[in-house]
Design an enzyme around this catalytic site. Structure first.
Site, PDB file in Angstrom:
ATOM      1  N   HIS A 308       0.752  -1.155  -0.028  1.00  0.00           N
ATOM      2  CA  HIS A 308       0.026   0.084   0.028  1.00  0.00           C
ATOM      3  C   HIS A 308       0.875   1.223   0.020  1.00  0.00           C
ATOM      4  CE1 HIS A 308      -2.964   3.006   1.401  1.00  0.00           C
ATOM      5  NE2 HIS A 308      -3.741   1.988   0.929  1.00  0.00           N
ATOM      6  N   ASP A 366      -7.749  -4.092  -0.649  1.00  0.00           N
ATOM      7  CA  ASP A 366      -8.640  -4.416  -2.127  1.00  0.00           C
ATOM      8  C   ASP A 366      -8.273  -5.894  -2.311  1.00  0.00           C
ATOM      9  OD1 ASP A 366      -8.992  -1.484  -2.654  1.00  0.00           O
ATOM     10  OD2 ASP A 366      -6.735  -1.327  -2.672  1.00  0.00           O
TER      11      ASP A 366
END
Length: 433
Positions: A308, A366
């Site tokens: 991330h 995600d």
């Protein structure tokens, strides 16, 4: 006592300027450079604004190194376990969790605003059936200001609150309508007897042919997805909403700008990219090949849903989403489905492989949210619209905070110009023939 930092130039012994250093309640201190140009004739240069605080905010705090995410001071882990999405909406908008009476009023108000103006349905007929749902969503949400222009005085707190309620209530209806239009199925209108998430799932997945009975495990899973996506500090789409709002644009236009920004593959399209990647890998036996490709610096392939931009350790949302993922797969009996077996094996390898551990490429929110949405029966091209539905409340909270901020001014970033210097058009230009 205010702290200052001293700026020197080219090694000069004498300081060029002193700039104040500001402290928040938690997190790094910031150097206030608002007066830098006036005092020195210099700007700062920060592509992507990765080292620049564009505003002050009391809504969300992230510590990427420690893997911390707080909404109004509350850890995301506690909110996802103990609260509903609408309770989190109330928190983000008002700064405090609601008591029972406040929650009842808030839920009732949201429920009474879930319908959209009937003439709004005419907008859908102008799109091709194969139009991407996000293209439709951008247009339809932007059109809300043409139907709900009775409360658009952004200087009025009452008008801003009305707009917030309308957006939180109507965006799920519009998202479901985008899906129904693309599939050729009739729109399903909201029912006031259902909860916020139950209502959305019915509008999204049901048809007039059968009675829809919400599955509480799946309802809770989607509720948690919305909580985990409700806000994420000054990300690209939130910053876009703030920039649009700084001009005095109406709230529907501002939220539409956030939806458009979220549509980017590097932002809201990540969970859709995860599913597409799993489909490309195709089979568990092919995972080693793709792991090798991911490690090869000369290969353009990237494992989507790992690592991330902000979190340099575990994404705190991912642990919660992982548990939710397994709850949903168990409830639906999908652990033996080929796509989900592939995803779980990829997760196992990534969590054990020294390369991924060393580089801290852990599965992020995600990765799991894409798997859960797919299990719930949400088409892949709707994933970003689902993200937008959850993030709407965060955008509104930031927009409202910015409008009420006495220091707010229209956004106007500077640039480092690298084009041609002033020059004259040749005398013969345009006179030929």
């Amino acid at each position: 006592m205010t702290q200052h930092c001293t700026l020197t130039l080219n090694g000069n012994a004498d300081p060029l300027v002193e700039l104040p250093v500001l402290s928040g309640t938690v997190g790094p201190d910031v150097i206030d450079v608002q007066t830098l140009y006036n005092k020195t004739g210099l700007f700062t240069y920060d592509p992507g604004f990765t080292s620049t605080a564009s505003c002050s905010s009391s809504i969300t705090y992230i510590d990427g190194e420690a893997g911390v995410l707080l909404y109004r001071g509350y850890p995301i882990e506690q909110l996802a376990e103990k609260c509903t999405f609408l309770e989190v909406c109330y928190l983000l908008l008002n700064g405090e969790l609601p008591d029972k009476a406040q929650m009842h009023t808030f839920e009732s108000t949201i429920t009474m605003h879930t319908m959209v103006h009937d003439q709004l349905t005419n907008f859908f007929k102008g799109f091709r059936r194969d139009a991407h749902p996000m293209a439709i969503m951008v247009a339809v949400v932007g059109a809300l200001s043409a139907f709900y222009h009775d409360a658009l005085d952004i200087k009025s707190k009452k008008d801003r609150d009305i707009s917030a309620i309308r957006l939180i209530a109507k965006v799920p209806t519009i998202v479901a309508m985008c899906h129904k239009y693309s599939t050729g199925l009739p729109f399903m209108y909201p029912q006031n007897k259902l909860s916020y998430v139950e209502n959305f799932m019915r509008m999204m997945l049901a048809t007039p042919c059968d009675e829809y009975v919400p599955n509480p495990v799946l309802v809770r899973a989607l509720d948690r997805i919305l909580i985990l996506h409700a806000d994420h500090e000054q990300n690209a789409s939130t910053s876009t909403v703030r920039l649009a709002g700084s001009s005095g644009a109406n709230p529907y236009a501002c939220i539409t700008s956030g939806i458009a920004c979220l549509w980017g593959a590097a932002h809201g399209g990540a969970n859709e990219a995860v599913l597409n990647m799993l489909i490309e890998i195709g089979d568990v036996s092919r995972i080693p090949l793709y792991i090798s490709k991911a490690k090869d610096k000369n290969d353009a392939f990237r494992l989507m849903g790992f690592g991330h931009r902000v979190y340099k350790n575990h994404d705190p949302r991912a642990k919660l989403m992982r548990a939710t993922c397994h709850e949903v797969l168990t409830e639906l009996g999908l652990h033996d489905d080929e796509l989900f077996k592939l995803a779980l094996e990829l997760e196992r390898i990534a969590l054990e492989d020294p390369y991924f551990i060393e580089k801290k490429l852990y599965p992020n929110v995600d990765f799991y949210s894409g798997i859960v949405l797919h299990a719930l029966g949400i088409p892949t091209n709707m994933f970003t619209a689902m993200f937008a539905m959850g993030r709407t409340v965060g955008w509104i909270a930031h927009w409202d905070e910015m409008i009420a901020d006495p220091e707010q001014k229209i956004g106007r970033p500077r640039q480092l110009y690298t084009g041609a210097t002033q020059r004259d058009v040749p005398a013969q230009h345009g006179n030929a023939g």
